[in-house]
Design a protein around this motif. Structure first.
Motif, PDB file in Angstrom:
ATOM      1  N   TYR A 367     -19.093  21.594  65.603  1.00 16.69           N
ATOM      2  CA  TYR A 367     -18.667  20.628  64.587  1.00 16.69           C
ATOM      3  C   TYR A 367     -17.596  19.682  65.135  1.00 16.69           C
ATOM      4  O   TYR A 367     -17.613  18.476  64.837  1.00 16.69           O
ATOM      5  N   GLU A 368     -16.681  20.208  65.935  1.00 20.07           N
ATOM      6  CA  GLU A 368     -15.639  19.366  66.522  1.00 20.07           C
ATOM      7  C   GLU A 368     -16.231  18.310  67.456  1.00 20.07           C
ATOM      8  O   GLU A 368     -15.859  17.131  67.406  1.00 20.07           O
ATOM      9  N   GLN A 369     -17.155  18.740  68.315  1.00 20.26           N
ATOM     10  CA  GLN A 369     -17.771  17.813  69.264  1.00 20.26           C
ATOM     11  C   GLN A 369     -18.670  16.804  68.551  1.00 20.26           C
ATOM     12  O   GLN A 369     -18.755  15.647  68.965  1.00 20.26           O
ATOM     13  N   ASP A 370     -19.331  17.239  67.503  1.00 20.17           N
ATOM     14  CA  ASP A 370     -20.142  16.332  66.698  1.00 20.17           C
ATOM     15  C   ASP A 370     -19.261  15.231  66.109  1.00 20.17           C
ATOM     16  O   ASP A 370     -19.596  14.040  66.193  1.00 20.17           O
ATOM     17  N   ALA A 371     -18.131  15.618  65.521  1.00 22.40           N
ATOM     18  CA  ALA A 371     -17.216  14.638  64.926  1.00 22.40           C
ATOM     19  C   ALA A 371     -16.635  13.712  65.997  1.00 22.40           C
ATOM     20  O   ALA A 371     -16.507  12.492  65.781  1.00 22.40           O
ATOM     21  N   TRP A 372     -16.284  14.291  67.164  1.00 21.26           N
ATOM     22  CA  TRP A 372     -15.747  13.475  68.259  1.00 21.26           C
ATOM     23  C   TRP A 372     -16.755  12.424  68.694  1.00 21.26           C
ATOM     24  O   TRP A 372     -16.420  11.249  68.860  1.00 21.26           O
ATOM     25  N   ALA A 373     -18.011  12.837  68.878  1.00 23.26           N
ATOM     26  CA  ALA A 373     -19.055  11.909  69.340  1.00 23.26           C
ATOM     27  C   ALA A 373     -19.284  10.794  68.330  1.00 23.26           C
ATOM     28  O   ALA A 373     -19.478   9.626  68.704  1.00 23.26           O
ATOM     29  N   ARG A 374     -19.261  11.138  67.055  1.00 24.50           N
ATOM     30  CA  ARG A 374     -19.459  10.121  66.026  1.00 24.50           C
ATOM     31  C   ARG A 374     -18.331   9.092  66.033  1.00 24.50           C
ATOM     32  O   ARG A 374     -18.563   7.887  65.850  1.00 24.50           O
ATOM     33  N   LYS A 375     -17.118   9.565  66.240  1.00 21.95           N
ATOM     34  CA  LYS A 375     -15.973   8.658  66.289  1.00 21.95           C
ATOM     35  C   LYS A 375     -16.092   7.706  67.472  1.00 21.95           C
ATOM     36  O   LYS A 375     -15.857   6.491  67.339  1.00 21.95           O
ATOM     37  N   ILE A 376     -16.435   8.237  68.637  1.00 18.64           N
ATOM     38  CA  ILE A 376     -16.586   7.407  69.836  1.00 18.64           C
ATOM     39  C   ILE A 376     -17.708   6.387  69.641  1.00 18.64           C
ATOM     40  O   ILE A 376     -17.557   5.199  69.947  1.00 18.64           O
ATOM     41  N   ALA A 377     -18.855   6.847  69.145  1.00 12.61           N
ATOM     42  CA  ALA A 377     -20.011   5.957  68.976  1.00 12.61           C
ATOM     43  C   ALA A 377     -19.764   4.887  67.933  1.00 12.61           C
ATOM     44  O   ALA A 377     -20.237   3.751  68.084  1.00 12.61           O
ATOM     45  N   ALA A 378     -19.040   5.226  66.894  1.00  8.38           N
ATOM     46  CA  ALA A 378     -18.761   4.254  65.826  1.00  8.38           C
ATOM     47  C   ALA A 378     -17.787   3.159  66.278  1.00  8.38           C
ATOM     48  O   ALA A 378     -17.866   2.008  65.826  1.00  8.38           O
ATOM     49  N   ALA A 379     -16.868   3.512  67.179  1.00  7.90           N
ATOM     50  CA  ALA A 379     -15.858   2.569  67.612  1.00  7.90           C
ATOM     51  C   ALA A 379     -16.287   1.702  68.794  1.00  7.90           C
ATOM     52  O   ALA A 379     -15.603   0.716  69.135  1.00  7.90           O
ATOM     53  N   MET A 380     -17.405   2.041  69.401  1.00  2.60           N
ATOM     54  CA  MET A 380     -17.836   1.351  70.627  1.00  2.60           C
ATOM     55  C   MET A 380     -18.160  -0.106  70.350  1.00  2.60           C
ATOM     56  O   MET A 380     -18.891  -0.433  69.422  1.00  2.60           O
ATOM     57  N   GLN A 381     -17.566  -0.980  71.168  1.00  5.40           N
ATOM     58  CA  GLN A 381     -17.775  -2.415  71.018  1.00  5.40           C
ATOM     59  C   GLN A 381     -18.528  -2.987  72.213  1.00  5.40           C
ATOM     60  O   GLN A 381     -18.440  -2.472  73.323  1.00  5.40           O
ATOM     61  N   PHE A 382     -19.240  -4.072  71.964  1.00  5.37           N
ATOM     62  CA  PHE A 382     -20.056  -4.705  73.020  1.00  5.37           C
ATOM     63  C   PHE A 382     -19.717  -6.191  73.123  1.00  5.37           C
ATOM     64  O   PHE A 382     -19.303  -6.815  72.177  1.00  5.37           O
TER      65      PHE A 382
END
Length: 382
Positions: A367-382
Motif C-alpha cells: 500500500y505504501e509503494q502504491d501510494a508513492w507511485a501514484r504521487k510520483i506519476a501524478a506530479a510528473m510534468q512534460f
C-alpha cells in the motif's frame, strides 16, 4: 439448488455481462450483493431486478439518494466498508471481482478470508499482491477462477492436464485500437480514437490498457501467479481476430487452444458454473465464415509497456505494484487530456526508474509503494 453470487463492480462491463448471464439462468443463480460505484441509476435498476440483500455505492450522498429507490429490505452501504460487506459478509459462495484497478485488492482478500471462491476479473489484485493473494487462497482452500478470456482459456486447456508437463503458454493479444499504426502515427492520437477497440466491448481504462499493451502485461503477471509459471514460459502473440483466446504447449510439443467468438459472457459463465458447463446467450463460432486467422510476433519496441511488465514481473517484489499504480494514474491523466497517449509509457518508465524495489513485501508495504507511485506519476510534468 442455486449458486449464490456477490459482484464487485456490477455496473461495469464485466458486472453487467455477469448479470446478463444471471438473467438468462435464474434457476441457477441468485444475487446476494452488488456494488456499483457512481452509476446510481443503473444500480437502482439492477437492485430492483435482481433484489440483492445488500447494495454498495462509492459515497454517502449516493447511498442516501438511492436508499428509498431499492427494494424494501435491501441494505445500502458506501465506501470501503460497503465493498468489504459485499465481498465478505453475505451468504454468497462466489465473489465476482470486477472492480477497476487496485481498489479490488482489499475486498478480494476479505472475501478469501471469509471462505468465498473468487471469480477473478480484477487482474490488478494479483499484479499488486500476487504472493499474498495466492497464499491466502491456498490457506483458506478457496478457488481463484479466472474470468479474463486469456486466463480462462489456459485454465480450460489445463483441465485434466498437469501444469508440470507444460513447456509454455501463449496469451493472444488483439493489438488494441492502434494495432495497425506505427510508433510515429501514435503521436497525435485522441482519447476517442483510443477508446475504439476493434473486437471487445470493455470499460475505458481497460480499452486504453489494450492499446498500450499494458493490459497484456498485467495478464502476463497474473498468469505467473495463477498457474505458477516462470516468465520465460509465458509468451504473447498478436492475433487480430481474437478467436484463439490463448493456448498452451506441452513438453511433447502438443498444443491445446481454446477458441470462441470474442464474447466475455463465455469465460464469465465458466467461472460461475465451474466445473460444469451450461448453454450461454452467445453465438456459436463459425470458422468457415471467418475464413482466415492471422498472427504476428510481438514487437517490444512498438509496445514498450509490455516489455516493462515483463521486466517488473521478473524483478518481483514491489516492482509490479509500482508498474500498475503508475499506469492507473497515467491512463486517468490521458483520459482527462493532461498527457498524450505516448506519455503514458513515459510516466510508467520514469516512475519505475525512481523506485527502490522491496522483495517479498507485506501488505502495508504494498500500500505504501502504491501510494508513492501514484504521487510520483501524478506530479510528473512534460
Amino acid at each position: 439448488m442455486t449458486k449464490r453470487l456477490a459482484i464487485l463492480g456490477s455496473t461495469g462491463s464485466i458486472g453487467t455481462q455477469t448479470l446478463d448471464i444471471v438473467a438468462h439462468a435464474p434457476e441457477i443463480f441468485t444475487v446476494e450483493a452488488i456494488s456499483g460505484g457512481y452509476n446510481s441509476s443503473l444500480l437502482i435498476e439492477q437492485a430492483n431486478r435482481f433484489r440483492p440483500k445488500l447494495v454498495s455505492v462509492a459515497e454517502k450522498h449516493i447511498a442516501d439518494e438511492i436508499r428509498s429507490q431499492v427494494p424494501t429490505g435491501t441494505k445500502v452501504l458506501y465506501g470501503d466498508e460497503g465493498l468489504h460487506e459485499v465481498a465478505a459478509s453475505t451468504d454468497a459462495e462466489l465473489l465476482v471481482t470486477a472492480l477497476v484497478g487496485s481498489q479490488g485488492l482489499k475486498p478480494t482478500l476479505a472475501a478469501i478470508e471469509a471462505g468465498k471462491h473468487i471469480g477473478l476479473a480484477n487482474k490488478e489484485t494479483l499484479v499488486s499482491a500476487g504472493h499474498i493473494v495466492t497464499e491466502a487462497a491456498k490457506r483458506k482452500g478457496v478457488s481463484l477462477l479466472p474470468i479474463d478470456s486469456e486466463h480462462s482459456a489456459i485454465f480450460q486447456c489445463l483441465n485434466g492436464e498437469s501444469v508440470k508437463e507444460v513447456s509454455k503458454i501463449t496469451l493472444t493479444a488483439s493489438g488494441g485500437s492502434f494495432r495497425d499504426k506505427s510508433r510515429a502515427e501514435l503521436a497525435g492520437v485522441t482519447v476517442e480514437q483510443a477508446l475504439q477497440h476493434p473486437n471487445w466491448s470493455m470499460g475505458s481504462k481497460i480499452t486504453i490498457d489494450s492499446a498500450t499493451m499494458v493490459n497484456k502485461g498485467l495478464e502476463v503477471i497474473e498468469a505467473h501467479w495463477l498457474f505458477g509459471l516462470d516468465y520465460t514460459q509465458i509468451d504473447v502473440l498478436v492475433h487480430p481476430e481474437s478467436v484463439i483466446h490463448s493456448y498452451l504447449e506441452f513438453v511433447d510439443n502438443s498444443v491445446i487452444a481454446q477458441l470462441g467468438n470474442p464474447d466475455m459472457r463465455v469465460p464469465i459463465q465458466y467461472a460461475l458454473t465451474y466445473p460444469n458447463r451450461y448453454a450461454t446467450p452467445t453465438k456459436r463460432l463459425d470458422l468457415a465464415a471467418i475464413g482466415k486467422l492471422h498472427f504476428r510476433e510481438m514487437d517490444f519496441e512498438r509496445y514498450p509497456c509490455l516489455r516493462m511488465a515483463y521486466e517488473s514481473g521478473k524483478q518481483g517484489g514491489t516492482a509490479t505494484t509500482v508498474f500498475n499504480a503508475a499506469n492507473e494514474v497515467a491512463v486517468a491523466r490521458f483520459l482527462r487530456g493532461e498527457i498524450t497517449f505516448l506519455q503514458i509509457e513515459q510516466v510508467i518508465e520514469e516512475t519505475l526508474a525512481q523506485h527502490d524495489n522491496t522483495q517479498n513485501p507485506q501488505l502495508e508495504v504494498i500500500y505504501e509503494q502504491d501510494a508513492w507511485a501514484r504521487k510520483i506519476a501524478a506530479a510528473m510534468q512534460f
